[in-house]
Structures are given as C-alpha cells and as structure tokens.
Design a protein around this motif. Structure first.
Motif, PDB file in Angstrom:
ATOM      1  N   THR A   1       0.922  -1.173  -0.026  1.00 24.07           N
ATOM      2  CA  THR A   1      -0.149  -0.021  -0.081  1.00 24.07           C
ATOM      3  C   THR A   1       0.956   1.342   0.034  1.00 24.07           C
ATOM      4  OG1 THR A   1      -0.102   0.140   2.462  1.00 24.07           O
ATOM      5  CG2 THR A   1      -1.844  -1.170   1.265  1.00 24.07           C
ATOM      6  N   MET A   2       0.223   2.222  -0.523  1.00 26.05           N
ATOM      7  CA  MET A   2       1.159   3.469  -0.625  1.00 26.05           C
ATOM      8  C   MET A   2       0.194   4.560   0.179  1.00 26.05           C
ATOM      9  SD  MET A   2       3.883   2.735  -2.222  1.00 26.05           S
ATOM     10  CE  MET A   2       4.383   4.548  -2.781  1.00 26.05           C
ATOM     11  N   ILE A   3       0.932   5.706   0.731  1.00 28.01           N
ATOM     12  CA  ILE A   3      -0.019   6.646   1.115  1.00 28.01           C
ATOM     13  C   ILE A   3      -0.519   7.540  -0.083  1.00 28.01           C
ATOM     14  CG2 ILE A   3       0.437   9.093   2.413  1.00 28.01           C
ATOM     15  CD1 ILE A   3       2.716   7.816   4.110  1.00 28.01           C
ATOM     16  N   GLU A   4      -1.937   7.885  -0.005  1.00 24.17           N
ATOM     17  CA  GLU A   4      -2.412   8.372  -0.967  1.00 24.17           C
ATOM     18  C   GLU A   4      -2.158   9.918  -0.842  1.00 24.17           C
ATOM     19  OE1 GLU A   4      -6.397   7.121  -0.550  1.00 24.17           O
ATOM     20  OE2 GLU A   4      -5.970   4.900  -1.083  1.00 24.17           O
ATOM     21  N   GLN A   5      -2.467  10.468  -1.954  1.00 24.56           N
ATOM     22  CA  GLN A   5      -2.211  11.986  -1.780  1.00 24.56           C
ATOM     23  C   GLN A   5      -3.170  12.701  -0.984  1.00 24.56           C
ATOM     24  OE1 GLN A   5      -2.528  13.733  -5.769  1.00 24.56           O
ATOM     25  NE2 GLN A   5      -1.567  15.798  -5.221  1.00 24.56           N
ATOM     26  N   GLU A   6      -2.815  13.618   0.096  1.00 22.12           N
ATOM     27  CA  GLU A   6      -3.478  14.448   0.909  1.00 22.12           C
ATOM     28  C   GLU A   6      -3.767  13.670   2.042  1.00 22.12           C
ATOM     29  OE1 GLU A   6      -4.025  17.772   0.270  1.00 22.12           O
ATOM     30  OE2 GLU A   6      -3.036  17.463  -1.430  1.00 22.12           O
ATOM     31  N   GLU A   7      -3.252  12.213   2.230  1.00 23.39           N
ATOM     32  CA  GLU A   7      -3.520  11.450   3.017  1.00 23.39           C
ATOM     33  C   GLU A   7      -2.504  11.629   4.249  1.00 23.39           C
ATOM     34  OE1 GLU A   7      -4.943   6.718   3.900  1.00 23.39           O
ATOM     35  OE2 GLU A   7      -3.153   7.231   2.568  1.00 23.39           O
TER      36      GLU A   7
ATOM     37  N   ILE B   1      -0.556  10.406   7.842  1.00 26.69           N
ATOM     38  CA  ILE B   1       0.278   9.483   8.386  1.00 26.69           C
ATOM     39  C   ILE B   1      -0.956   8.569   9.309  1.00 26.69           C
ATOM     40  CG2 ILE B   1       1.895   8.392   9.672  1.00 26.69           C
ATOM     41  CD1 ILE B   1       3.978  10.496   8.283  1.00 26.69           C
ATOM     42  N   HIS B   2      -1.466   9.439   9.981  1.00 24.20           N
ATOM     43  CA  HIS B   2      -2.517   8.909  10.849  1.00 24.20           C
ATOM     44  C   HIS B   2      -3.569   8.114  10.200  1.00 24.20           C
ATOM     45  CE1 HIS B   2      -5.093   8.500  14.462  1.00 24.20           C
ATOM     46  NE2 HIS B   2      -6.110   8.900  13.712  1.00 24.20           N
ATOM     47  N   ASP B   3      -4.023   8.674   9.110  1.00 25.10           N
ATOM     48  CA  ASP B   3      -5.005   7.993   8.205  1.00 25.10           C
ATOM     49  C   ASP B   3      -4.790   6.777   7.672  1.00 25.10           C
ATOM     50  OD1 ASP B   3      -7.067   9.912   9.097  1.00 25.10           O
ATOM     51  OD2 ASP B   3      -6.744  11.291   7.479  1.00 25.10           O
ATOM     52  N   TYR B   4      -3.249   6.882   7.006  1.00 26.68           N
ATOM     53  CA  TYR B   4      -2.787   5.683   6.393  1.00 26.68           C
ATOM     54  C   TYR B   4      -2.422   4.719   7.286  1.00 26.68           C
ATOM     55  CZ  TYR B   4       0.727   3.062   3.969  1.00 26.68           C
ATOM     56  OH  TYR B   4       1.727   2.252   3.361  1.00 26.68           O
ATOM     57  N   CYS B   5      -2.163   4.949   8.407  1.00 26.58           N
ATOM     58  CA  CYS B   5      -1.897   3.796   9.307  1.00 26.58           C
ATOM     59  C   CYS B   5      -3.201   3.217   9.869  1.00 26.58           C
ATOM     60  CB  CYS B   5      -1.105   4.460  10.844  1.00 26.58           C
ATOM     61  SG  CYS B   5       0.542   4.794  10.514  1.00 26.58           S
ATOM     62  N   ARG B   6      -4.215   4.008  10.178  1.00 26.29           N
ATOM     63  CA  ARG B   6      -5.510   3.486  10.398  1.00 26.29           C
ATOM     64  C   ARG B   6      -6.114   2.697   9.172  1.00 26.29           C
ATOM     65  NH1 ARG B   6      -9.488   8.006  12.445  1.00 26.29           N
ATOM     66  NH2 ARG B   6      -8.616   8.697  10.441  1.00 26.29           N
ATOM     67  N   ARG B   7      -6.020   3.180   8.077  1.00 29.84           N
ATOM     68  CA  ARG B   7      -6.495   2.456   6.898  1.00 29.84           C
ATOM     69  C   ARG B   7      -5.792   0.981   6.841  1.00 29.84           C
ATOM     70  NH1 ARG B   7      -4.388   2.382   1.498  1.00 29.84           N
ATOM     71  NH2 ARG B   7      -3.399   4.402   1.781  1.00 29.84           N
ATOM     72  N   ASN B   8      -4.618   0.843   7.368  1.00 33.42           N
ATOM     73  CA  ASN B   8      -3.672  -0.492   7.379  1.00 33.42           C
ATOM     74  C   ASN B   8      -3.972  -1.253   8.533  1.00 33.42           C
ATOM     75  OD1 ASN B   8      -2.416  -0.799   4.607  1.00 33.42           O
ATOM     76  ND2 ASN B   8      -2.073   1.449   5.253  1.00 33.42           N
ATOM     77  N   GLY B   9      -5.008  -0.603   9.350  1.00 30.59           N
ATOM     78  CA  GLY B   9      -5.139  -1.598  10.766  1.00 30.59           C
ATOM     79  C   GLY B   9      -3.964  -1.529  11.763  1.00 30.59           C
ATOM     80  N   ILE B  10      -3.231  -0.318  11.721  1.00 30.68           N
ATOM     81  CA  ILE B  10      -2.060  -0.288  12.806  1.00 30.68           C
ATOM     82  C   ILE B  10      -2.687   0.503  13.835  1.00 30.68           C
ATOM     83  CG2 ILE B  10       0.147   0.661  13.502  1.00 30.68           C
ATOM     84  CD1 ILE B  10       0.618   0.380  10.277  1.00 30.68           C
ATOM     85  N   PRO B  11      -2.903  -0.143  15.091  1.00 31.35           N
ATOM     86  CA  PRO B  11      -3.265   0.426  16.329  1.00 31.35           C
ATOM     87  C   PRO B  11      -2.688   1.815  16.468  1.00 31.35           C
ATOM     88  CG  PRO B  11      -2.762  -1.686  16.897  1.00 31.35           C
ATOM     89  CD  PRO B  11      -2.279  -1.528  15.686  1.00 31.35           C
ATOM     90  N   GLN B  12      -3.658   2.721  16.955  1.00 27.35           N
ATOM     91  CA  GLN B  12      -2.953   4.183  17.154  1.00 27.35           C
ATOM     92  C   GLN B  12      -1.806   4.362  18.042  1.00 27.35           C
ATOM     93  OE1 GLN B  12      -6.173   6.907  18.375  1.00 27.35           O
ATOM     94  NE2 GLN B  12      -4.845   8.585  18.668  1.00 27.35           N
ATOM     95  N   GLU B  13      -1.704   3.613  19.126  1.00 21.49           N
ATOM     96  CA  GLU B  13      -0.473   3.523  19.848  1.00 21.49           C
ATOM     97  C   GLU B  13       0.855   3.311  19.230  1.00 21.49           C
ATOM     98  OE1 GLU B  13      -3.977   2.632  22.371  1.00 21.49           O
ATOM     99  OE2 GLU B  13      -3.077   1.924  20.558  1.00 21.49           O
ATOM    100  N   MET B  14       0.680   2.702  17.971  1.00 21.14           N
ATOM    101  CA  MET B  14       1.739   2.054  17.047  1.00 21.14           C
ATOM    102  C   MET B  14       2.217   3.176  16.104  1.00 21.14           C
ATOM    103  SD  MET B  14       2.906  -0.522  18.435  1.00 21.14           S
ATOM    104  CE  MET B  14       2.706   0.006  20.185  1.00 21.14           C
ATOM    105  N   HIS B  15       1.252   4.232  15.862  1.00 22.57           N
ATOM    106  CA  HIS B  15       1.733   5.021  14.680  1.00 22.57           C
ATOM    107  C   HIS B  15       2.839   6.001  14.977  1.00 22.57           C
ATOM    108  CE1 HIS B  15      -3.115   5.610  13.742  1.00 22.57           C
ATOM    109  NE2 HIS B  15      -2.543   4.345  13.635  1.00 22.57           N
ATOM    110  N   PRO B  16       3.566   6.254  16.250  1.00 21.16           N
ATOM    111  CA  PRO B  16       4.673   7.030  16.241  1.00 21.16           C
ATOM    112  C   PRO B  16       5.930   6.021  15.728  1.00 21.16           C
ATOM    113  CG  PRO B  16       3.348   7.428  18.346  1.00 21.16           C
ATOM    114  CD  PRO B  16       2.692   6.222  17.362  1.00 21.16           C
ATOM    115  N   PHE B  17       5.817   4.780  15.406  1.00 23.01           N
ATOM    116  CA  PHE B  17       6.783   3.984  15.146  1.00 23.01           C
ATOM    117  C   PHE B  17       7.019   3.915  13.563  1.00 23.01           C
ATOM    118  CE2 PHE B  17       6.035   2.017  19.131  1.00 23.01           C
ATOM    119  CZ  PHE B  17       7.218   1.965  19.536  1.00 23.01           C
ATOM    120  N   PHE B  18       5.829   4.241  13.008  1.00 22.80           N
ATOM    121  CA  PHE B  18       5.642   4.435  11.624  1.00 22.80           C
ATOM    122  C   PHE B  18       6.609   5.322  10.959  1.00 22.80           C
ATOM    123  CE2 PHE B  18       3.937   6.233   7.505  1.00 22.80           C
ATOM    124  CZ  PHE B  18       4.259   5.070   6.618  1.00 22.80           C
TER     125      PHE B  18
END
Length: 137
Positions: free
Chosen positions: A110-116, A118-135
C-alpha cells in the motif's frame, strides 16, 4: 527488513500475519495473558508458537501476530531470558525491531495516498493508534 518482508509476501502471496504464520508452520494460540502482556513468541521441541492475549481487539490481535512474526523472522535462536541476564544487548531493541517489522508487513503493498495523513494511512492499514509513532515513511 524490507527484503525479508518482500520475499515473504511474494512467496506466500499475502501480507496477512495469520496466513503467513500458518504457511510457516507457526501455531497460533489465544489465552488470557493478563493486563500487561499482549502476546509472546516461543519455540518448544522444534515447534513455533505465537500466543495472543484473547481480550484484545481484532486490530490489536492482528498487530500482535505481525509483531511476534517479526521475532520469528528477525531473532531466530535468540532466547530473550538469556539476553537479559547475560549480555548488554537490550531486549527493548528487539521489541522496536519487531514493531517496525509489524508496521512494514501490515503496510506492504500500500502507498500513502495524496493528501492522506500518516495517521489516516496507519488507520487504513489496521495499525493501532499507539503504534503510529513507530511508522517511518
């Protein structure tokens, strides 16, 4: 790490951690692991196991499976208890690597869509919010 994930997902034609674990012969078990443990990975008599806390949300269960799969792929033959007592190699580094592996696996293909964001990208890929800082894009 990217190369390991690329080979794994190409060979098995999936990035689903549950399907990959099954294809690799890793047994998945669910049990109550208490409040502080989300999952664990261990080997016993040449059999490999991922144990996932049964009270987690499906999103977290998927992430934990990917994280523990990271330990299987990245830390072969390493006994964490031995590490903690007999070396200066901190297990925290292993956990960060497994988190990174999980994020890369869950976002593979998957790729980050234009205007998306990082938070939305992580959420779209099922990554728990607490793990977003590791992206790390």
């Amino acid at each position: 790490m990217d190369d390991i994930i690329r080979k794994l997902t190409r060979k098995h034609k999936t990035s689903c951690p549950f399907e990959l674990a099954n294809a690799l012969g890793i047994h998945i078990r669910y049990t109550d692991l208490g409040k502080s443990t989300k999952g664990l990975y261990y080997r016993k008599l040449r059999r490999r196991f991922i144990v996932i806390h049964n009270q987690l949300s499906p999103e977290w269960q998927r992430f934990v499976c990917a994280h523990e799969l990271g330990h299987d792929r990245l830390h072969k033959g390493i006994n964490r208890f031995f590490l903690e007592e007999h070396s200066y190699f901190m297990p925290g580094k292993l956990e960060r690597q497994a988190n990174r592996f999980a994020i890369l696996l869950l976002t593979s293909g998957t790729m980050i869509e234009q205007e998306e964001t990082i938070h939305d990208y992580c959420r779209r890929n099922g990554i728990p919010q607490e793990m977003h800082p590791f992206f790390q894009p």
